[in-house]
Enzyme design. Sequence first.
Site, mmCIF file in Angstrom:
data_model
loop_
_atom_site.group_PDB
_atom_site.id
_atom_site.type_symbol
_atom_site.label_atom_id
_atom_site.label_comp_id
_atom_site.label_asym_id
_atom_site.label_seq_id
_atom_site.Cartn_x
_atom_site.Cartn_y
_atom_site.Cartn_z
ATOM 1 N N SER A 71 -113.562 68.809 63.384
ATOM 2 C CA SER A 71 -112.553 69.193 62.400
ATOM 3 C C SER A 71 -111.361 69.959 62.959
ATOM 4 O O SER A 71 -110.403 70.207 62.212
ATOM 5 C CB SER A 71 -113.204 70.000 61.271
ATOM 6 O OG SER A 71 -113.972 69.147 60.459
ATOM 7 N N TYR B 161 -114.145 72.841 50.768
ATOM 8 C CA TYR B 161 -113.879 72.024 51.955
ATOM 9 C C TYR B 161 -114.264 70.579 51.708
ATOM 10 O O TYR B 161 -115.371 70.276 51.263
ATOM 11 C CB TYR B 161 -114.700 72.575 53.116
ATOM 12 C CG TYR B 161 -114.299 72.098 54.486
ATOM 13 C CD1 TYR B 161 -113.280 72.733 55.185
ATOM 14 C CD2 TYR B 161 -114.945 71.030 55.083
ATOM 15 C CE1 TYR B 161 -112.919 72.311 56.457
ATOM 16 C CE2 TYR B 161 -114.600 70.596 56.341
ATOM 17 C CZ TYR B 161 -113.587 71.243 57.029
ATOM 18 O OH TYR B 161 -113.225 70.816 58.290
ATOM 19 N N SER B 162 -113.343 69.654 52.010
ATOM 20 C CA SER B 162 -113.620 68.228 51.837
ATOM 21 C C SER B 162 -112.865 67.428 52.887
ATOM 22 O O SER B 162 -111.626 67.437 52.923
ATOM 23 C CB SER B 162 -113.209 67.760 50.438
ATOM 24 O OG SER B 162 -113.357 66.352 50.325
#
Length: 366
Positions: free
Chosen positions: A83, A179-180
């Site tokens: 991420s 969060y996605s």
Amino acid sequence: MAAAAAMAVAVMTTGALAPSPATAAARPDAVQQGLNALVRDGQPAALASVEDRAGRTRTYTAGVGDLATGAKVPRDGQVRIGSNTKTFTAVVVLQLVAEGKISLDAKVDDYLPDLVRGKGIDGRRITVRELLQHTSGIPEYGEHITDEEMRDRYFEPRDLLDIALKYEAEFEPGEKWSYSNTNYVLAGLIVQKVTGRPLAEEMDRRIMKRIGLRHTYFPAPGDKTIREPHPRGYARSSADATPVDYTEVDPSAGWAAGQLISTNSDLNRFFTALLDGRLLPPAQLAQMRTTVPVGDTGMHYGLGLMSRKLSCGGVYWGHGGDLVGYETRGGVTDDGRAVSVAVTSIPPDSAGMRGVEKAVDTAFCR
């Protein structure tokens, strides 16, 4: 893990930071001790790059790079950075904002008409800012993909979006933070729609080539390998489970949210250049650093950039990421310190996660 006790440790130092042998023996390096602790707690390997205010760098390793052969950990080896890719995607979006091609307060439908529709989900009501800030309410697709699928299957970005849109919205846009990864798949699709170019090419042109990230790249479709010297990555279902080798995976399940491969030193270079204003104009960098709370964790999330408190005072800015086989944590401080730590399995529990974060804090505060 029984094998951990026998794992070797190493440190490479550049610049004026190298201690004399006598000093090193009398006062063991706190960063090296932190990595050694991660290995004792079950990590196959740990790597770190630490840069001080003067730009002097130390590179560390602990453990073994390959559990099957006992090979050494390559210094500053490449890893999947998960991420942390989101920060790169956010930078490209914000560069396009500065160029007048994207507006943070425009709706997703302004760029991707009729694409985002689902149970309580409507792209006509979600802004680009809410995507980058994780306040859109769009469901996460990642929790519906297994490690085995990630290793073997190629996902188109639209496949990832389709998975997410099977589920109901988590909340109304802008209502709170959650969060996605799906948010960043959409951000990547917006980049491609606006530029008419693949996201990978835009990242390479706008970031990697611009600031000299020679060891950072977006794997091509179908490329399961890691190009340069690297430690092998593993998955564990629990702290005492046998590690399974997941070095070679199809990273397309990460795409704009998590596909990049890099090194600790390149990550330090990237975050330093970002905070120094070499990638974004002041207005867009200020937007990126405008944050909302991440629950009650003490962390804050901006536009693809997070701040975390340090035990010695102040905060550092970065992101962090994991993709099966690897986890990375770190960032930079406003006074010019930079730290990146990578381990070769995602910690299977919260205690393991705290251990990696503690190693980062130690490197900043030593």
